[in-house]
Design a protein around this motif. Structure first.
Motif, PDB file in Angstrom:
ATOM      1  N   ALA A   1       0.869  -1.178   0.000  1.00  0.00           N
ATOM      2  CA  ALA A   1       0.000   0.000   0.000  1.00  0.00           C
ATOM      3  C   ALA A   1       0.902   1.223   0.000  1.00  0.00           C
ATOM      4  O   ALA A   1       1.799   1.328   0.838  1.00  0.00           O
ATOM      5  CB  ALA A   1      -0.883   0.008   1.238  1.00  0.00           C
ATOM      6  N   TYR A   2       0.692   2.115  -0.944  1.00  0.00           N
ATOM      7  CA  TYR A   2       1.534   3.313  -0.966  1.00  0.00           C
ATOM      8  C   TYR A   2       0.789   4.491  -0.378  1.00  0.00           C
ATOM      9  O   TYR A   2      -0.429   4.438  -0.187  1.00  0.00           O
ATOM     10  CB  TYR A   2       2.067   3.597  -2.370  1.00  0.00           C
ATOM     11  CG  TYR A   2       1.033   3.936  -3.426  1.00  0.00           C
ATOM     12  CD1 TYR A   2       0.472   2.922  -4.197  1.00  0.00           C
ATOM     13  CD2 TYR A   2       0.673   5.247  -3.686  1.00  0.00           C
ATOM     14  CE1 TYR A   2      -0.442   3.226  -5.188  1.00  0.00           C
ATOM     15  CE2 TYR A   2      -0.232   5.553  -4.675  1.00  0.00           C
ATOM     16  CZ  TYR A   2      -0.798   4.535  -5.436  1.00  0.00           C
ATOM     17  OH  TYR A   2      -1.702   4.834  -6.410  1.00  0.00           O
ATOM     18  N   SER A   3       1.538   5.542  -0.091  1.00  0.00           N
ATOM     19  CA  SER A   3       0.957   6.583   0.755  1.00  0.00           C
ATOM     20  C   SER A   3       0.541   7.849   0.018  1.00  0.00           C
ATOM     21  O   SER A   3      -0.409   8.521   0.441  1.00  0.00           O
ATOM     22  CB  SER A   3       1.963   6.958   1.855  1.00  0.00           C
ATOM     23  OG  SER A   3       3.181   7.388   1.274  1.00  0.00           O
ATOM     24  N   ASN A   4       1.220   8.168  -1.061  1.00  0.00           N
ATOM     25  CA  ASN A   4       1.019   9.471  -1.689  1.00  0.00           C
ATOM     26  C   ASN A   4       0.240   9.335  -2.997  1.00  0.00           C
ATOM     27  O   ASN A   4       0.725   8.740  -3.958  1.00  0.00           O
ATOM     28  CB  ASN A   4       2.387  10.116  -1.946  1.00  0.00           C
ATOM     29  CG  ASN A   4       2.272  11.558  -2.414  1.00  0.00           C
ATOM     30  OD1 ASN A   4       1.182  12.052  -2.707  1.00  0.00           O
ATOM     31  ND2 ASN A   4       3.400  12.236  -2.502  1.00  0.00           N
ATOM     32  N   SER A   5      -0.952   9.892  -3.024  1.00  0.00           N
ATOM     33  CA  SER A   5      -1.765   9.791  -4.233  1.00  0.00           C
ATOM     34  C   SER A   5      -1.140  10.548  -5.402  1.00  0.00           C
ATOM     35  O   SER A   5      -1.518  10.321  -6.554  1.00  0.00           O
ATOM     36  CB  SER A   5      -3.173  10.313  -3.959  1.00  0.00           C
ATOM     37  OG  SER A   5      -3.127  11.654  -3.503  1.00  0.00           O
ATOM     38  N   ALA A   6      -0.176  11.424  -5.116  1.00  0.00           N
ATOM     39  CA  ALA A   6       0.497  12.164  -6.190  1.00  0.00           C
ATOM     40  C   ALA A   6       1.699  11.420  -6.759  1.00  0.00           C
ATOM     41  O   ALA A   6       2.293  11.863  -7.742  1.00  0.00           O
ATOM     42  CB  ALA A   6       0.943  13.533  -5.672  1.00  0.00           C
ATOM     43  N   SER A   7       2.071  10.306  -6.167  1.00  0.00           N
ATOM     44  CA  SER A   7       3.205   9.520  -6.690  1.00  0.00           C
ATOM     45  C   SER A   7       2.893   9.056  -8.104  1.00  0.00           C
ATOM     46  O   SER A   7       1.772   8.627  -8.392  1.00  0.00           O
ATOM     47  CB  SER A   7       3.478   8.319  -5.801  1.00  0.00           C
ATOM     48  OG  SER A   7       3.957   8.729  -4.544  1.00  0.00           O
ATOM     49  N   ASP A   8       3.882   9.157  -8.961  1.00  0.00           N
ATOM     50  CA  ASP A   8       3.642   8.809 -10.358  1.00  0.00           C
ATOM     51  C   ASP A   8       4.558   7.720 -10.884  1.00  0.00           C
ATOM     52  O   ASP A   8       4.551   7.410 -12.083  1.00  0.00           O
ATOM     53  CB  ASP A   8       3.760  10.053 -11.240  1.00  0.00           C
ATOM     54  CG  ASP A   8       5.140  10.692 -11.155  1.00  0.00           C
ATOM     55  OD1 ASP A   8       5.348  11.731 -11.797  1.00  0.00           O
ATOM     56  OD2 ASP A   8       6.012  10.154 -10.436  1.00  0.00           O
ATOM     57  N   TYR A   9       5.324   7.124 -10.000  1.00  0.00           N
ATOM     58  CA  TYR A   9       6.280   6.097 -10.432  1.00  0.00           C
ATOM     59  C   TYR A   9       6.453   5.112  -9.302  1.00  0.00           C
ATOM     60  O   TYR A   9       6.610   5.502  -8.148  1.00  0.00           O
ATOM     61  CB  TYR A   9       7.605   6.777 -10.772  1.00  0.00           C
ATOM     62  CG  TYR A   9       8.658   5.865 -11.348  1.00  0.00           C
ATOM     63  CD1 TYR A   9       9.745   5.460 -10.579  1.00  0.00           C
ATOM     64  CD2 TYR A   9       8.585   5.428 -12.656  1.00  0.00           C
ATOM     65  CE1 TYR A   9      10.723   4.640 -11.102  1.00  0.00           C
ATOM     66  CE2 TYR A   9       9.560   4.607 -13.195  1.00  0.00           C
ATOM     67  CZ  TYR A   9      10.632   4.218 -12.412  1.00  0.00           C
ATOM     68  OH  TYR A   9      11.593   3.420 -12.943  1.00  0.00           O
ATOM     69  N   PHE A  10       6.436   3.833  -9.623  1.00  0.00           N
ATOM     70  CA  PHE A  10       6.500   2.794  -8.600  1.00  0.00           C
ATOM     71  C   PHE A  10       7.484   1.715  -9.041  1.00  0.00           C
ATOM     72  O   PHE A  10       7.553   1.363 -10.215  1.00  0.00           O
ATOM     73  CB  PHE A  10       5.107   2.183  -8.382  1.00  0.00           C
ATOM     74  CG  PHE A  10       4.059   3.204  -8.055  1.00  0.00           C
ATOM     75  CD1 PHE A  10       3.358   3.836  -9.068  1.00  0.00           C
ATOM     76  CD2 PHE A  10       3.803   3.564  -6.743  1.00  0.00           C
ATOM     77  CE1 PHE A  10       2.406   4.804  -8.788  1.00  0.00           C
ATOM     78  CE2 PHE A  10       2.854   4.523  -6.436  1.00  0.00           C
ATOM     79  CZ  PHE A  10       2.159   5.150  -7.454  1.00  0.00           C
ATOM     80  N   ILE A  11       8.228   1.225  -8.052  1.00  0.00           N
ATOM     81  CA  ILE A  11       9.273   0.240  -8.349  1.00  0.00           C
ATOM     82  C   ILE A  11       9.196  -0.898  -7.351  1.00  0.00           C
ATOM     83  O   ILE A  11       8.875  -0.684  -6.177  1.00  0.00           O
ATOM     84  CB  ILE A  11      10.683   0.860  -8.240  1.00  0.00           C
ATOM     85  CG1 ILE A  11      10.794   2.169  -9.011  1.00  0.00           C
ATOM     86  CG2 ILE A  11      11.747  -0.105  -8.739  1.00  0.00           C
ATOM     87  CD1 ILE A  11      12.147   2.827  -8.857  1.00  0.00           C
ATOM     88  N   TRP A  12       9.535  -2.076  -7.824  1.00  0.00           N
ATOM     89  CA  TRP A  12       9.734  -3.203  -6.931  1.00  0.00           C
ATOM     90  C   TRP A  12      11.221  -3.561  -6.938  1.00  0.00           C
ATOM     91  O   TRP A  12      11.852  -3.668  -7.988  1.00  0.00           O
ATOM     92  CB  TRP A  12       8.925  -4.417  -7.380  1.00  0.00           C
ATOM     93  CG  TRP A  12       7.493  -4.365  -6.968  1.00  0.00           C
ATOM     94  CD1 TRP A  12       6.421  -4.003  -7.739  1.00  0.00           C
ATOM     95  CD2 TRP A  12       6.963  -4.680  -5.675  1.00  0.00           C
ATOM     96  NE1 TRP A  12       5.258  -4.075  -7.013  1.00  0.00           N
ATOM     97  CE2 TRP A  12       5.560  -4.494  -5.745  1.00  0.00           C
ATOM     98  CE3 TRP A  12       7.526  -5.114  -4.466  1.00  0.00           C
ATOM     99  CZ2 TRP A  12       4.714  -4.715  -4.655  1.00  0.00           C
ATOM    100  CZ3 TRP A  12       6.685  -5.334  -3.387  1.00  0.00           C
ATOM    101  CH2 TRP A  12       5.298  -5.132  -3.492  1.00  0.00           C
TER     102      TRP A  12
END
Lengths: 112, 114
Positions: free
Chosen positions: A24-35
Motif C-alpha cells: 500500500a503506498y501513501s502518496n496519491s500524487a506519486s507517479d512512479y512505482f518500483i519493486w
C-alpha cells in the motif's frame, strides 16, 4: 552479512506456485512505482517499475499491478523458485526531486 | 555498463569514533547519488542525495554528513558515532536526465557501533 527481514511480514510459498506480494503506498500524487528484491547482506536489486498512467506491466516471470483508486501495488511472481527467496520492497516516486519512498518490505520464503 | 562500489563491506567502530564510508560509480557521468540507511528488518531511509559535485541535500537531521568531492564519488561521514548509527548503509545512483526514480544500489556497508 546483514540479516534483512528479521521482523518483516513473511509470505511462504511452495516452489512452483505463484506468489503475490502486496504493497500500500501513501502518496496519491506519486507517479512512479518500483519493486526491488533484496537478498540477505546485499543491496536491493531493481525488478520492475510502472508509471501511474498504466495499471499493469509484465516482465520475465513478474507482473506488477497498480490500483490507483485504493493506492495499492502488487508484484506477482510466476512459478516461484528457491532463488526468489528474498525481501521485496515497493517504492514510490514523489515528494521531491528524484526521491523514492520505500515500503517496509515483505520476506518471501520459497519451500521445496 | 555501469557499476557501483562501496567500501568497506563491514565495519565495527566504537562510540565516539569518526566514520568515513565511500561510494564510487563507474560507467556514467553526472549521476544522481544517494545514501540510505537500513535498520535490521526495516525499509530504507534516505539520508542524503546529490545531483552534482558539491550539491548535497539532507533528508533527516542527524550527526552524519555527506560530501561529493568528485563527479562519481560520494562519501558519508561522521565526526562522532552514536550507537544508533548502527545499520546497513546503501549507496545508490540514478541516471541524469533519465528515469527520475530508477535507482541502482551498491552492495552496502554493514556498520556496527559498539
Amino acid at each position: 552479512g546483514e540479516s534483512v527481514g528479521l521482523h518483516l511480514p513473511t509470505l511462504s510459498v511452495q516452489e512452483g506456485d505463484n506468489s503475490i506480494i502486496n504493497c500500500a503506498y501513501s502518496n496519491s500524487a506519486s507517479d512512479y512505482f518500483i519493486w526491488y528484491k533484496q537478498e540477505s547482506g546485499k543491496g536491493p536489486q531493481f525488478i520492475i517499475d510502472i508509471r501511474s498512467n498504466m495499471d499493469k506491466r509484465q516482465g520475465q516471470r513478474v507482473t506488477v499491478l497498480l490500483n490507483k483508486t485504493v493506492k495499492h501495488l502488487s508484484l506477482q511472481i510466476a512459478a516461484t523458485q528457491p532463488g526468489d527467496s528474498a525481501v521485496y520492497f515497493c517504492a514510490e516516486g514523489g515528494g521531491g526531486y528524484n526521491k523514492l519512498i520505500f515500503g517496509a518490505g515483505t520476506r518471501l520464503a520459497v519451500h521445496p | 555498463s555501469q557499476t557501483i562500489h562501496q567500501w568497506p563491506a563491514t565495519l565495527v567502530q566504537p562510540v565516539g569514533s569518526p566514520l568515513s564510508l565511500e561510494c564510487t560509480v563507474e560507467g556514467t557521468s553526472n549521476p544522481n547519488l544517494y545514501w540510505y540507511r537500513q535498520a535490521a528488518g526495516r525499509g530504507l531511509q534516505l539520508l542524503f542525495y546529490s545531483v552534482g559535485i558539491g550539491q548535497i541535500s539532507s533528508e533527516v537531521p542527524q550527526n552524519l554528513s555527506a560530501s561529493r568531492p568528485q563527479d562519481r564519488q560520494f562519501i558519508l561521514s561522521s565526526k562522532k558515532l552514536l550507537l544508533s548509527d548502527s545499520g546497513f548503509y546503501l549507496c545508490a545512483w540514478s541516471p541524469p536526465g533519465g528515469s527520475a526514480y530508477e535507482q541502482y544500489f551498491g552492495p552496502g556497508t554493514r556498520l556496527t557501533v559498539t
